[in-house]
Design a protein around this motif. Structure first.
Motif, PDB file in Angstrom:
ATOM      1  N   GLY A  11     -53.619   0.339  -2.686  1.00 62.86           N
ATOM      2  CA  GLY A  11     -53.839   0.781  -1.205  1.00 62.86           C
ATOM      3  C   GLY A  11     -52.006   0.756  -0.618  1.00 62.86           C
ATOM      4  N   ARG A  12     -51.312  -0.621  -0.634  1.00 63.61           N
ATOM      5  CA  ARG A  12     -50.755  -1.659  -0.394  1.00 63.61           C
ATOM      6  C   ARG A  12     -49.566  -0.488  -0.810  1.00 63.61           C
ATOM      7  NH1 ARG A  12     -50.971  -6.135  -2.321  1.00 63.61           N
ATOM      8  NH2 ARG A  12     -51.806  -7.011  -0.511  1.00 63.61           N
ATOM      9  N   PHE A  14     -49.088   3.264  -1.469  1.00 57.13           N
ATOM     10  CA  PHE A  14     -49.704   3.880  -0.367  1.00 57.13           C
ATOM     11  C   PHE A  14     -48.898   4.136   0.999  1.00 57.13           C
ATOM     12  CE2 PHE A  14     -52.040   5.965  -4.149  1.00 57.13           C
ATOM     13  CZ  PHE A  14     -52.160   7.382  -3.567  1.00 57.13           C
ATOM     14  N   ASP A  15     -49.538   2.782   0.929  1.00 54.87           N
ATOM     15  CA  ASP A  15     -49.213   2.249   2.697  1.00 54.87           C
ATOM     16  C   ASP A  15     -47.268   2.264   3.506  1.00 54.87           C
ATOM     17  OD1 ASP A  15     -51.675   3.152   3.768  1.00 54.87           O
ATOM     18  OD2 ASP A  15     -52.206   0.694   3.366  1.00 54.87           O
ATOM     19  N   LEU A  16     -46.811   1.170   1.799  1.00 54.64           N
ATOM     20  CA  LEU A  16     -45.540   1.578   1.980  1.00 54.64           C
ATOM     21  C   LEU A  16     -44.409   2.471   1.760  1.00 54.64           C
ATOM     22  CD1 LEU A  16     -45.627  -2.514   0.185  1.00 54.64           C
ATOM     23  CD2 LEU A  16     -45.113  -1.660   2.827  1.00 54.64           C
ATOM     24  N   ARG A  32     -56.484  10.615  -1.474  1.00 58.37           N
ATOM     25  CA  ARG A  32     -55.921   9.559  -0.425  1.00 58.37           C
ATOM     26  C   ARG A  32     -53.893  10.176  -0.209  1.00 58.37           C
ATOM     27  NH1 ARG A  32     -56.943   3.654  -2.733  1.00 58.37           N
ATOM     28  NH2 ARG A  32     -56.025   2.925  -0.631  1.00 58.37           N
ATOM     29  N   GLY A  34     -50.280   8.285   1.596  1.00 57.70           N
ATOM     30  CA  GLY A  34     -50.521   7.222   2.364  1.00 57.70           C
ATOM     31  C   GLY A  34     -49.607   7.364   3.952  1.00 57.70           C
ATOM     32  N   ARG A  35     -49.720   6.405   4.372  1.00 54.70           N
ATOM     33  CA  ARG A  35     -49.178   6.190   6.177  1.00 54.70           C
ATOM     34  C   ARG A  35     -47.801   7.303   6.109  1.00 54.70           C
ATOM     35  NH1 ARG A  35     -52.694   4.175   8.961  1.00 54.70           N
ATOM     36  NH2 ARG A  35     -53.699   1.461   7.941  1.00 54.70           N
ATOM     37  N   GLU A  38     -48.469  11.292   7.903  1.00 54.65           N
ATOM     38  CA  GLU A  38     -48.846  10.595   9.402  1.00 54.65           C
ATOM     39  C   GLU A  38     -47.432  10.807  10.187  1.00 54.65           C
ATOM     40  OE1 GLU A  38     -53.173   7.533   9.897  1.00 54.65           O
ATOM     41  OE2 GLU A  38     -51.032   7.041   9.601  1.00 54.65           O
ATOM     42  N   SER A  44     -53.700  12.513  11.681  1.00 51.08           N
ATOM     43  CA  SER A  44     -53.792  11.621  10.902  1.00 51.08           C
ATOM     44  C   SER A  44     -54.328  11.385   9.852  1.00 51.08           C
ATOM     45  CB  SER A  44     -55.513  10.527  12.474  1.00 51.08           C
ATOM     46  OG  SER A  44     -56.920  11.627  11.777  1.00 51.08           O
ATOM     47  N   ARG A  45     -54.644  10.042   8.638  1.00 53.48           N
ATOM     48  CA  ARG A  45     -54.627  10.544   7.225  1.00 53.48           C
ATOM     49  C   ARG A  45     -56.614  11.055   7.001  1.00 53.48           C
ATOM     50  NH1 ARG A  45     -53.848   5.384   4.797  1.00 53.48           N
ATOM     51  NH2 ARG A  45     -54.530   3.682   5.913  1.00 53.48           N
TER      52      ARG A  45
END
Length: 421
Positions: A11-12, A14-16, A32, A34-35, A38, A44-45
């Motif tokens: 998750g980290r 995907f977000d970074l 799933r 990543g941000r 967005e 939004s996801r």
């Protein structure tokens, strides 16, 4: 089954990630993402995960996207393609995909990237190239692109025509399709080919463009002047050929007109010099004539010093105002110079007189009297006597004599008497 720490690490990641990473299922939904999604699309996801991913694809790209997804689901390995994805504001972004399927998990892992700017740049470049080619093919100048052909030793031994516009086809009198791929050695005669090969090779090797004009002969037709510009390329040269015959003809006409103008100006200058010489000659002639007139006038009014203090002025012809003024000027000057007591005006040579003539003579007599010299008038003819009587000047204070000798005797006798005293 994945451990908790592995889920958290994923998750980290995907977000970074700045790329558009994610996992999709064979059912057509994102599992799933990543941000970065967005940030790229504005959704939004939750919105992106709640609907089939093909719903966000541009209608024109959906069929191809479904086909590429089917390949990935079938285990075709890494699948790469691009499509357009809709943003929340209704615009579309170009997305480039790299995906690989895991058949046992019924999942597709993908890394995507927003390549909209690159696509726009490519489209702008293609549009510019299209406009450029349209301008080239519509140009009134002939345009050729020649690729250098190398021999085994790596030397340029020929050039191959790889592109030409309509004007070039017209100039070579052959369809463009027949010209493309032909060698320069096939299009030009042996001597002409050697000259062109040397020129084009020099431009290709030095990287310096060449601009020159040359005259071309056309059997049965007038000569043509062509302007050639040879531009170096990475693999050959580009060539523009422009027909400048009309400009050359205009230059020749202007040159001829300038020569005619210069000849006309020279002719005018010569005529001006001749006119100046004629004017100078006329002025010299007029000066000579004036001098001759003055000499003749002086000869027509000679003043003779007959005796000490006795001057004789024989007058011949008519006496007009100008001549009377000259007589007066000369006589008065001589009276002053010689201190003459008597001045004898002999009119024997005056054939006809009128009131004006008598008036001029009387003015001379009066002027001499003012200088203390007494005027004696001899040679009075009957006509002169009658005119003087008619105008009332017969009683003027001067003595008249019929003959010059009598006037001289009178003057000499008075001079002797005065000397004797």
């Amino acid at each position: 089954m994945a451990h908790a720490w592995q889920v958290d690490e994923l998750g980290r990641f995907f977000d970074l990630s700045v790329d558009l990473v994610g996992i999709a299922g064979f059912d057509g939904y994102f599992k799933r993402i990543g941000r970065a999604w967005e940030r790229a699309l504005g959704f939004s996801r939750e919105e992106l995960l709640s609907r089939p991913f093909v719903d966000f694809v541009h209608p024109d790209d959906r069929e191809r996207t479904i086909a590429e997804s089917a390949l990935a689901f079938a285990g075709a390995g890494t699948v790469t393609f691009t499509n357009r994805y809709r943003c929340r504001d209704g615009s579309y972004r170009w997305i480039e995909w790299n995906s690989s399927a895991h058949l046992e998990e019924q999942l597709v892992y993908f890394v995507a990237r927003d390549v909209t700017e690159r696509k726009l740049a490519e489209e702008a470049l293609r549009a510019a190239e299209s406009r450029f080619r349209a301008a080239i093919h519509g140009s009134l100048d002939a345009f050729f692109v020649l690729r250098c052909s190398l021999d085994e030793a790596g030397r340029c031994d020929d050039f191959v025509l790889v592109d030409a516009n309509a004007r070039a086809s017209e100039m070579l009198a052959a369809p463009r399709e027949e010209l493309i791929g032909r060698r320069l050695s096939e299009l030009a005669g042996p001597d002409h080919f050697r000259r062109l090969l040397e020129k084009y090779t020099r431009v290709f090797q030095t990287g310096e463009r060449l601009l020159q004009e040359s005259e071309a002969e056309r059997p049965g037709r007038e000569r043509m002047w062509m302007q050639q510009q040879v531009i170096p390329l990475d693999d050959g040269v580009a060539l523009t050929v422009k027909d400048v015959t009309s400009f050359k003809r205009l230059e020749a006409e202007l040159r001829d007109a300038l020569q005619r103008r210069n000849a006309y100006a020279e002719e005018l200058e010569q005529k001006h010099r001749m006119l100046a010489e004629e004017n100078a000659e006329r002025e010299r002639a007029q000066a000579v004539m004036r001098q001759q007139q003055e000499t003749m006038l002086a000869m027509s009014t000679p003043i003779i010093q007959a005796w000490d203090q006795v001057l004789v002025l024989p007058i011949i012809g008519t006496v007009e105002a100008e001549r009377a003024a000259h007589i007066m000027e000369r006589l008065l000057a001589e009276i002053v110079r010689t201190r003459a007591r008597f001045a004898v005006l002999d009119l024997t040579g005056v054939s006809a007189v009128d009131a004006a003539t008598v008036g001029h003579l009387l003015a001379v007599v009066r002027a001499a009297s003012l200088l203390g010299s007494r005027c004696l008038v001899s040679g009075i003819s009957p006509a002169i006597a009658r005119t003087m009587t008619e105008i009332g000047w017969a009683d003027e204070a001067f003595m008249t004599f019929g003959l010059l000798q009598n006037a001289l005797r009178y003057a000499l006798s008075h001079c002797r008497d005065d000397a004797a005293r």
